[in-house]
Motif scaffolding. Structure first.
Motif, PDB file in Angstrom:
ATOM      1  N   GLU A   1       2.039 118.990 -10.842  1.00 20.46           N
ATOM      2  CA  GLU A   1       1.683 119.589 -12.132  1.00 20.46           C
ATOM      3  C   GLU A   1       0.266 120.095 -12.198  1.00 20.46           C
ATOM      4  N   ARG A   2      -0.646 119.434 -11.481  1.00 17.68           N
ATOM      5  CA  ARG A   2      -2.035 119.893 -11.479  1.00 17.68           C
ATOM      6  C   ARG A   2      -2.157 121.316 -10.972  1.00 17.68           C
ATOM      7  N   PHE A   3      -1.282 121.649  -9.998  1.00 16.55           N
ATOM      8  CA  PHE A   3      -1.451 122.932  -9.330  1.00 16.55           C
ATOM      9  C   PHE A   3      -0.593 124.033  -9.914  1.00 16.55           C
TER      10      PHE A   3
ATOM     11  N   SER B   1      -9.648 119.748  -3.813  1.00 18.81           N
ATOM     12  CA  SER B   1      -8.651 118.707  -4.063  1.00 18.81           C
ATOM     13  C   SER B   1      -8.253 117.982  -2.802  1.00 18.81           C
ATOM     14  N   GLY B   2      -8.978 118.147  -1.723  1.00 14.57           N
ATOM     15  CA  GLY B   2      -8.653 117.420  -0.509  1.00 14.57           C
ATOM     16  C   GLY B   2      -8.991 115.959  -0.658  1.00 14.57           C
ATOM     17  N   ASN B   3      -8.029 115.082  -0.263  1.00 15.31           N
ATOM     18  CA  ASN B   3      -8.348 113.664  -0.398  1.00 15.31           C
ATOM     19  C   ASN B   3      -8.826 113.136   0.954  1.00 15.31           C
TER      20      ASN B   3
ATOM     21  N   GLY C   1      -0.373 121.087  -0.862  1.00 19.16           N
ATOM     22  CA  GLY C   1       0.385 119.885  -0.523  1.00 19.16           C
ATOM     23  C   GLY C   1      -0.239 119.145   0.625  1.00 19.16           C
ATOM     24  N   MET C   2      -0.687 119.898   1.655  1.00 16.97           N
ATOM     25  CA  MET C   2      -1.327 119.243   2.787  1.00 16.97           C
ATOM     26  C   MET C   2      -2.622 118.589   2.382  1.00 16.97           C
ATOM     27  N   ALA C   3      -3.326 119.175   1.412  1.00 12.88           N
ATOM     28  CA  ALA C   3      -4.607 118.615   1.000  1.00 12.88           C
ATOM     29  C   ALA C   3      -4.426 117.320   0.221  1.00 12.88           C
ATOM     30  N   THR C   4      -3.296 117.164  -0.469  1.00 10.82           N
ATOM     31  CA  THR C   4      -3.156 115.990  -1.321  1.00 10.82           C
ATOM     32  C   THR C   4      -2.108 115.012  -0.798  1.00 10.82           C
TER      33      THR C   4
END
Lengths: 83, 364
Positions: free
Chosen positions: B193-195, B245-247, B357-360
């Protein structure tokens, strides 16, 4: 040696290289996308109810390959107009 | 469709396509005196094509004989010597003469605005913040997008329990498609939802600008997404969003990937490859969209200019004969370009969603 380079520049070897590069890129891209299309058709023939999924996957893969092909075309265009 | 309908359609097509050679001037012998008045005596195909697909300081609508129907756009310059200047591009009179110390550049400065001293020498180039054709195209498409989506939001919030109606019926399936097939499948149920705002914005902005570039009437014909600065800005949005937004897991994958130790220790091969991968992914996004849109416009312009080339080379009769072929092919390419517009908007959004998606992604 410099006279050789001057002669090559005069006869437009850079442009020839760029044009050949663009042509070779087209061959590579069409081979790749042709293979994708062929295997997509075989897969749909084996299982017709998954035609929708296969169709969208095929289009995504083709778009990605085309992206790389355009990348090479842009490089060749830059060689022609800046070299 | 009955036979007479088919005859009407073919006759209309032939009349429209064969009216193009009337605008070309044939091959005349040009003397020194006539060169000044008869500016279209020889047809420079390269210049014609490049003018039509690149950015411009005025919006050219049509040319009837020697009169150009253009809309001048405002030019906003900031020069270190003389400060801020704001004026309409019609003051430049198509390249002859200078105004307030600026003029259109030539040679090395082709396509740019340069500052000239009173004697006519080029002093420097100012910062150019003008509203060019591409910027005007963006402003128009943004107004269109705002109008459509504010209307749709109003319909959605006021009819909560009913089936979608009106404009909402057009837009809602697309939004649901992006939410389900692109965002949820790439980013995951918990974090998509954030994105959603940025994905929806990217998709509709690219789609509308792609489609609007294909319509030749004012105010639609600006080639927005075929401009590398625009696609660079869009790719930068994706890049900045993934970086922000990379974790921790994402950065660990890049600087300390789970690979055999000899790929990391004496020479950090894998970290270096992953680091370059950070930049090549948005770069390829940019080039893919730019090249696809630019190629479509270029091909259509080249095939239309083929008519004029044939007219100048072999007389107007050759121009008439090549017109139906040329126009048919251009129409075919434009139809293909409609398909390509949808595909490119979808691929850009899908790849952006994959990168988000890969970043989070959580460590499993």
């Amino acid at each position: 040696m410099t006279t050789l380079f001057v002669l090559l520049a005069e006869i437009g070897l850079g442009s020839l290289g760029a044009a050949l590069g663009a042509g070779l890129t087209t061959i590579g891209a069409s081979l790749g996308i042709g293979k994708i299309g062929g295997s997509a058709m075989e897969a749909i023939a084996r299982q017709p109810e998954s035609a929708g999924d296969i169709r969208s996957t095929m289009i995504i893969a083709a778009a990605l390959i085309e992206g790389v092909a355009f990348f090479a075309v842009i490089t060749c265009v830059l060689v022609i107009f800046l070299g | 469709m009955t036979f007479i309908h088919k005859v009407y359609i073919i006759a209309l097509f032939l009349i429209v396509s064969c009216s193009f050679p009337f605008y070309s001037e044939g091959s005349d012998l040009v003397t020194e005196g006539e060169a000044v008045e008869n500016e279209k005596s020889s047809f420079d195909a390269g210049k014609f094509v490049v003018e039509h697909v690149t950015d411009n300081h005025e919006w050219h609508i049509a040319t009837f004989g020697h009169t150009h129907l253009t809309i001048p756009l405002p030019i906003l310059l900031y020069s270190k010597n003389s400060g801020l200047h704001l004026f309409l591009s019609s003051k430049f009179h198509h390249g002859n003469g200078s105004y307030q110390g600026f003029s259109l550049g030539e040679g090395k400065y082709e396509g740019k605005i340069v500052e000239v001293s009173p004697t006519g020498e080029v002093v420097g180039t100012p910062f150019d913040f003008s509203i060019t054709k591409t910027v005007a195209g963006i402003i128009f498409s943004s107004i269109l997008i705002l109008w459509v989506f504010l209307t749709v939001a109003g319909i959605a919030t006021s009819n909560v329990q009913k089936a979608p109606s009106g404009l909402l019926g057009l837009v809602e399936p697309v939004i649901l498609f992006i939410r389900d097939d692109i965002a949820k499948s790439a980013i995951g149920e918990k974090k998509y939802e954030r994105f959603m705002p940025i994905l929806l914005t990217l998709f509709f902005f690219i789609l509308l600008n792609n489609l609007m570039g294909l319509i030749p009437l004012f105010p639609f014909g600006a080639n927005v997404t075929g401009n590398i600065s625009i696609t660079m800005a869009l790719a930068l949005f994706t890049f900045i969003t993934t970086t922000i937004s990379g974790n921790k897991h994402y950065w660990k994958e890049i600087y300390n990937p789970e690979v055999p130790w000899w790929m990391k220790f004496p020479l950090p091969i894998m970290p270096l490859v992953e680091f370059f991968g950070l930049f090549t992914k948005p770069f390829v996004l940019m080039v893919r969209l730019f090249a696809n849109m630019m190629a479509g416009h270029l091909i259509v312009t080249v095939f239309v200019s083929l008519i004029f080339i044939f007219s100048h080379l072999m007389g107007p009769a050759a121009g008439w004969m090549i017109s139906p072929v040329s126009i048919l092919f251009s129409v075919f390419i434009i139809i293909l370009d409609i398909l390509v517009s949808f595909i490119q908007a979808y691929v850009f959004t899908l790849l952006s969603a994959l990168y988000f998606g890969m970043a989070t992604k959580e460590h499993h």
